[in-house]
Design a protein around this motif. Structure first.
Motif: not given
Length: 210
Positions: A157-158, A190-196, A169-175
């Motif tokens: 979804f993200a 995920y962020v380490m593999n997808n650093p955007k 837009a700056i992209l964030f993932l939050q648990p």
């Protein structure tokens, strides 16, 4: 039931269903760690099952409050004001933001984007929800996309949402808070593999502040 006169004031944004207002530290996203005055507006029909302020959903529980009074209170405390909910874009934000700007406040919004954008904003944090997707007006203007990760499917979804939001837009993932032990390590990987993407945490909950 509101009187016809008050309902008219609410409809044009001269009064808003105020749930609460407080001065604290922004705990999430790009502005984490900065002081801000929060205005929480009642009313939301997006219905996230993990929402941590479900008491905000029913606007009728929260008294219509003069926008002038809301602005006067906010201006006593902070240069930055964050409008949140509920879903603030349920209501016309034009007058509120206009008056805050006249008082030289920086004005931020936290929104699901489920309704068309109204108001003038210095920062728009878009946190989209699957059951009521954002309007194009918010995708186009968002400064920050913050996707809540409740399960592994939320990574898909993200990426779908990142493809729709504007390129700046700056992209964030939050648990999601109740799943933080399970999902935070997955987000880090995920962020380490997808650093955007960047990691966002609800630091205010760790600090035990509003």
């Amino acid at each position: 039931m509101l009187s016809k006169e008050i309902q008219l004031e609410v409809n044009k944004g001269a009064m808003l269903p105020l749930m609460e207002e407080f001065y604290t530290i922004q705990g999430e996203g790009f502005h984490t760690g900065t002081a801000a005055y929060f205005i929480r507006i009642g009313g939301c029909d997006v219905g996230c099952h993990w929402c941590d302020v479900k008491e905000s959903w029913n606007a009728e529980l929260h008294p219509p409050t003069s926008t002038d009074l809301i602005v006067a209170n906010a201006s006593k405390y902070a240069d930055t004001v964050v409008v949140t909910g509920g879903e603030p874009l349920t209501w016309d934000m034009t007058l509120l933001t206009q008056k805050l700007k006249e008082n030289n406040r920086k004005v931020h919004i936290e929104t699901s984007g489920a309704y068309p954008l109204s108001g003038t904003w210095d920062w728009i944090c878009l946190s989209p929800k699957k059951n009521k997707l954002p309007t194009q007006t918010v995708y186009d203007k968002a400064h920050e996309l913050k996707v809540i990760i409740y399960n592994k499917h939320d990574f898909i979804f993200a990426e779908e949402q990142a493809a729709l939001v504007n390129d700046n837009a700056i992209l964030f993932l939050q648990p999601e808070w109740s799943k933080k032990e399970e999902m935070t390590p997955l987000i880090v990987d995920y962020v380490m593999n997808n650093p955007k993407w960047r990691v966002s945490l609800q630091t205010h909950k760790y600090l035990n502040i509003p």
